[in-house]
Every structure is written in C-alpha cells, then in structure tokens.
Design a protein around this motif. Sequence first.
Motif, PDB file in Angstrom:
ATOM      1  N   VAL A  31     -11.759 -61.557 -35.023  1.00 46.55           N
ATOM      2  CA  VAL A  31     -11.056 -62.245 -36.109  1.00 46.55           C
ATOM      3  C   VAL A  31     -11.852 -62.081 -37.400  1.00 46.55           C
ATOM      4  N   ASP A  32     -11.157 -62.281 -38.538  1.00 46.41           N
ATOM      5  CA  ASP A  32     -11.838 -62.233 -39.826  1.00 46.41           C
ATOM      6  C   ASP A  32     -12.291 -63.635 -40.223  1.00 46.41           C
ATOM      7  N   ALA A  33     -12.745 -63.780 -41.457  1.00 49.80           N
ATOM      8  CA  ALA A  33     -13.274 -65.064 -41.919  1.00 49.80           C
ATOM      9  C   ALA A  33     -12.213 -66.150 -41.949  1.00 49.80           C
ATOM     10  N   ASN A  34     -10.947 -65.747 -41.984  1.00 50.97           N
ATOM     11  CA  ASN A  34      -9.847 -66.715 -42.001  1.00 50.97           C
ATOM     12  C   ASN A  34      -9.241 -66.942 -40.620  1.00 50.97           C
ATOM     13  N   ASN A  35      -9.936 -66.480 -39.590  1.00 48.90           N
ATOM     14  CA  ASN A  35      -9.492 -66.649 -38.207  1.00 48.90           C
ATOM     15  C   ASN A  35      -8.248 -65.833 -37.884  1.00 48.90           C
ATOM     16  N   LEU A  36      -8.000 -64.763 -38.655  1.00 47.51           N
ATOM     17  CA  LEU A  36      -6.835 -63.921 -38.433  1.00 47.51           C
ATOM     18  C   LEU A  36      -7.204 -62.719 -37.573  1.00 47.51           C
ATOM     19  N   MET A  37      -6.311 -62.364 -36.670  1.00 52.96           N
ATOM     20  CA  MET A  37      -6.495 -61.217 -35.797  1.00 52.96           C
ATOM     21  C   MET A  37      -5.378 -60.206 -36.040  1.00 52.96           C
ATOM     22  N   THR A  38      -5.608 -58.982 -35.637  1.00 51.51           N
ATOM     23  CA  THR A  38      -4.601 -57.929 -35.783  1.00 51.51           C
ATOM     24  C   THR A  38      -3.596 -57.995 -34.648  1.00 51.51           C
ATOM     25  N   SER A  39      -2.331 -57.928 -34.995  1.00 53.71           N
ATOM     26  CA  SER A  39      -1.257 -57.894 -34.014  1.00 53.71           C
ATOM     27  C   SER A  39      -0.370 -56.690 -34.291  1.00 53.71           C
ATOM     28  N   ALA A  40      -0.123 -55.900 -33.273  1.00 52.57           N
ATOM     29  CA  ALA A  40       0.803 -54.773 -33.396  1.00 52.57           C
ATOM     30  C   ALA A  40       2.226 -55.230 -33.098  1.00 52.57           C
ATOM     31  N   THR A  41       3.186 -54.428 -33.467  1.00 52.24           N
ATOM     32  CA  THR A  41       4.559 -54.605 -32.983  1.00 52.24           C
ATOM     33  C   THR A  41       4.941 -53.278 -32.334  1.00 52.24           C
ATOM     34  N   ASN A  42       4.661 -53.187 -31.059  1.00 52.05           N
ATOM     35  CA  ASN A  42       4.858 -51.942 -30.322  1.00 52.05           C
ATOM     36  C   ASN A  42       6.299 -51.831 -29.844  1.00 52.05           C
ATOM     37  N   CYS A  43       7.045 -50.938 -30.460  1.00 51.97           N
ATOM     38  CA  CYS A  43       8.404 -50.640 -30.029  1.00 51.97           C
ATOM     39  C   CYS A  43       8.340 -49.438 -29.090  1.00 51.97           C
ATOM     40  N   VAL A  44       9.287 -49.332 -28.184  1.00 52.89           N
ATOM     41  CA  VAL A  44       9.276 -48.243 -27.214  1.00 52.89           C
ATOM     42  C   VAL A  44      10.532 -47.402 -27.380  1.00 52.89           C
ATOM     43  N   LEU A  45      10.327 -46.136 -27.675  1.00 49.25           N
ATOM     44  CA  LEU A  45      11.420 -45.175 -27.771  1.00 49.25           C
ATOM     45  C   LEU A  45      11.607 -44.524 -26.409  1.00 49.25           C
ATOM     46  N   ILE A  46      12.818 -44.607 -25.882  1.00 45.66           N
ATOM     47  CA  ILE A  46      13.133 -44.025 -24.583  1.00 45.66           C
ATOM     48  C   ILE A  46      14.144 -42.909 -24.799  1.00 45.66           C
ATOM     49  N   GLU A  47      13.739 -41.697 -24.461  1.00 45.98           N
ATOM     50  CA  GLU A  47      14.632 -40.542 -24.551  1.00 45.98           C
ATOM     51  C   GLU A  47      14.982 -40.124 -23.130  1.00 45.98           C
ATOM     52  N   THR A  48      16.224 -40.375 -22.727  1.00 48.90           N
ATOM     53  CA  THR A  48      16.636 -40.156 -21.346  1.00 48.90           C
ATOM     54  C   THR A  48      17.183 -38.757 -21.103  1.00 48.90           C
ATOM     55  N   GLY A  49      17.405 -38.000 -22.167  1.00 49.65           N
ATOM     56  CA  GLY A  49      18.095 -36.718 -22.047  1.00 49.65           C
ATOM     57  C   GLY A  49      19.562 -36.847 -22.377  1.00 49.65           C
ATOM     58  N   GLU A  50      20.081 -38.083 -22.257  1.00 47.53           N
ATOM     59  CA  GLU A  50      21.474 -38.360 -22.613  1.00 47.53           C
ATOM     60  C   GLU A  50      21.566 -39.349 -23.777  1.00 47.53           C
ATOM     61  N   LYS A  51      20.648 -40.314 -23.795  1.00 45.34           N
ATOM     62  CA  LYS A  51      20.672 -41.342 -24.829  1.00 45.34           C
ATOM     63  C   LYS A  51      19.287 -41.524 -25.437  1.00 45.34           C
ATOM     64  N   THR A  52      19.286 -42.006 -26.673  1.00 44.77           N
ATOM     65  CA  THR A  52      18.060 -42.383 -27.364  1.00 44.77           C
ATOM     66  C   THR A  52      18.092 -43.892 -27.525  1.00 44.77           C
ATOM     67  N   ILE A  53      17.159 -44.555 -26.867  1.00 44.71           N
ATOM     68  CA  ILE A  53      17.167 -46.011 -26.767  1.00 44.71           C
ATOM     69  C   ILE A  53      15.865 -46.560 -27.320  1.00 44.71           C
ATOM     70  N   LEU A  54      15.954 -47.655 -28.039  1.00 44.87           N
ATOM     71  CA  LEU A  54      14.787 -48.274 -28.646  1.00 44.87           C
ATOM     72  C   LEU A  54      14.658 -49.708 -28.137  1.00 44.87           C
ATOM     73  N   ILE A  55      13.465 -50.071 -27.679  1.00 44.58           N
ATOM     74  CA  ILE A  55      13.168 -51.454 -27.333  1.00 44.58           C
ATOM     75  C   ILE A  55      12.382 -52.065 -28.488  1.00 44.58           C
ATOM     76  N   GLU A  56      12.910 -53.113 -29.096  1.00 41.31           N
ATOM     77  CA  GLU A  56      12.327 -53.862 -30.205  1.00 41.31           C
ATOM     78  C   GLU A  56      12.444 -53.108 -31.529  1.00 41.31           C
ATOM     79  N   THR A  57      12.273 -53.871 -32.632  1.00 39.63           N
ATOM     80  CA  THR A  57      12.401 -53.267 -33.956  1.00 39.63           C
ATOM     81  C   THR A  57      11.295 -53.689 -34.920  1.00 39.63           C
TER      82      THR A  57
END
Length: 282
Positions: free
Chosen positions: A38-64
């Motif tokens: 954490v930094d001096a303000n008690n803040l930590m880094t948080s990612a927003t990990n979205c998952v791209l799924i390419e099935t060969g037929e569809k392109t699907i996204l989990i989260e935005t």
Amino acid sequence: MILGDFQLTTISGGVFRIDAGTMFGVVPKVLWQRVVDVDANNLMTSATNCVLIETGEKTILIETGYGSKFSEKKRRIHGAEPGDPLVENLAAHGIGVEQVDMVILSHLHFDHAGGATQLDDQGNPRPTFPNATYVAQRLEWVNATANFPELQGAYPQDNLLPLAAAGQLQLIDGDVEIVPGIRAEVNGGHTAGHQSLFIESGGETAVFIGDICPMAAHLPPLWCMAYDVDLLQTRRAKPQLLGRIAEHGWWALFDHDPEIAAARLQRDAKRGFAVAEALPQL
C-alpha cells in the motif's frame, strides 16, 4: 491461454487504486499487509481483469472494467486510467467493439459493468459493443436497478439501463449454460446475484471466480471484502468453489489481481488454499 478449442486472453479494463482496508474487511492490517503493498494513503493497486474468449465461432467477453464515463474528479479519486482502457486494449489485441458477440457480467458493480456503455457524441450513454448480447443474472439486475439508496454508489444506472433500452440485455436465472462451453453458477455473497463463470473445452476447465475471491491474496477462506453484502454466504461459498478448483486441477481466473491472471490451486494447511502454478499478467 489455450483451453481446449478456446483461446482465452486477459484484457485489462483498467487499473485503479482502492483502500486496502475495504478490500480485506475485518482482516487486521497486520495480516493483510504481508501479502499486498500500500502507499502512504493505504491505497493498493487493483486490476480489472476481463477475459476474452475466442471459441472459433464467437467472440465473448467476461466483464468490462470501469469504462470511460468517470468525471475527472472521480478519475482522480480512483486513480483510474484515462480514455477507455478496455476498448483500447482490445484494439491492441486486434478486436474492435463491433466484433464482440457477447458480454457476460459476473455482477453489475461499477468496476465490472462500467465499460458496458460509453458516451456518444451528444454525451448520452450507449452500449459499448453494438452487436453484443449482454448477459447478467436476473436477481442481480433487479437489485442493481431498484434504486436502493444504499447501493446507488455501486450501481450507476448509466452503466446498465442503456443495455435494456437497446434491446441487448439477456437475463438468466440461476445455474445455466449460457452458450456451449460457458456456464454460470450463482454463489451470491459479494452480491445476491453474483455468479462465477465456468469455461470448458477439450476436457479442460477455467473458472472466472469473480469477487467471491478477487485476488490470490484472498485465498484464505475467511478473508473477505467489506463490500460483501452477505459475508456469511461468501465464507460458505468461497471454500467450496476453491476446493473444487484445487481438486480437479482447474484454472482459477482472478478478476482484480494485478500480478496473476490465472492459477492452479492447492490446499494449504496454513492459508486454506495456495497458488500451485501461476500465469502472470502480461
């Protein structure tokens, strides 16, 4: 990651800063500070990990991720990236917004559904992915759009209502197969309608855990967030889900971990669960 016939890619929806105390709830700082910085303000880094799924037929996204609609003041408060991180990172991967066929949301908090819409030239919110069906649990949608005063900060309506207005919203009920190879399981806890997503192809499985266990640092069964609306349910559901992942050798996909995109888990006598093998963020 190649998962059977599917290609899975972690796409950042933006990195931001968040108070570490809220991310670990009742866990004492003397414990969680051993596993996060954490930094001096008690803040930590948080990612927003979205998952791209390419099935060969569809392109699907989990989260935005959190999207591009923050005011400058809110962007400074959250330490959020400028622009539209998800759209820009998808483009860098060769995927345009019109190519996404489906968006699946584990739940509808601003840091998961904020990128579902963007502002048009007149400043009105519209779906970011014009050809996509947006999938969410019905219970989650009902709670998110009910205008409960205590939840307004978590569910900005301009992230959500344009999806329904555009006819692009699909609500599902409970544990269902969304499309072949991707199914939802409701575990609640973090929100009443929170769901984890199981991605299955070629005899292999990856589980997008969602905020039931947002980071590898949250693997201890009793380490939960202050944001959980039903702490008891989180503490019940999380060890059951992590136990299945560890037992079967599935991949766990973390949504907020800034360092680990995916991991295989093992039981650990001290922490309950631990990372046995990790795929780092690229």
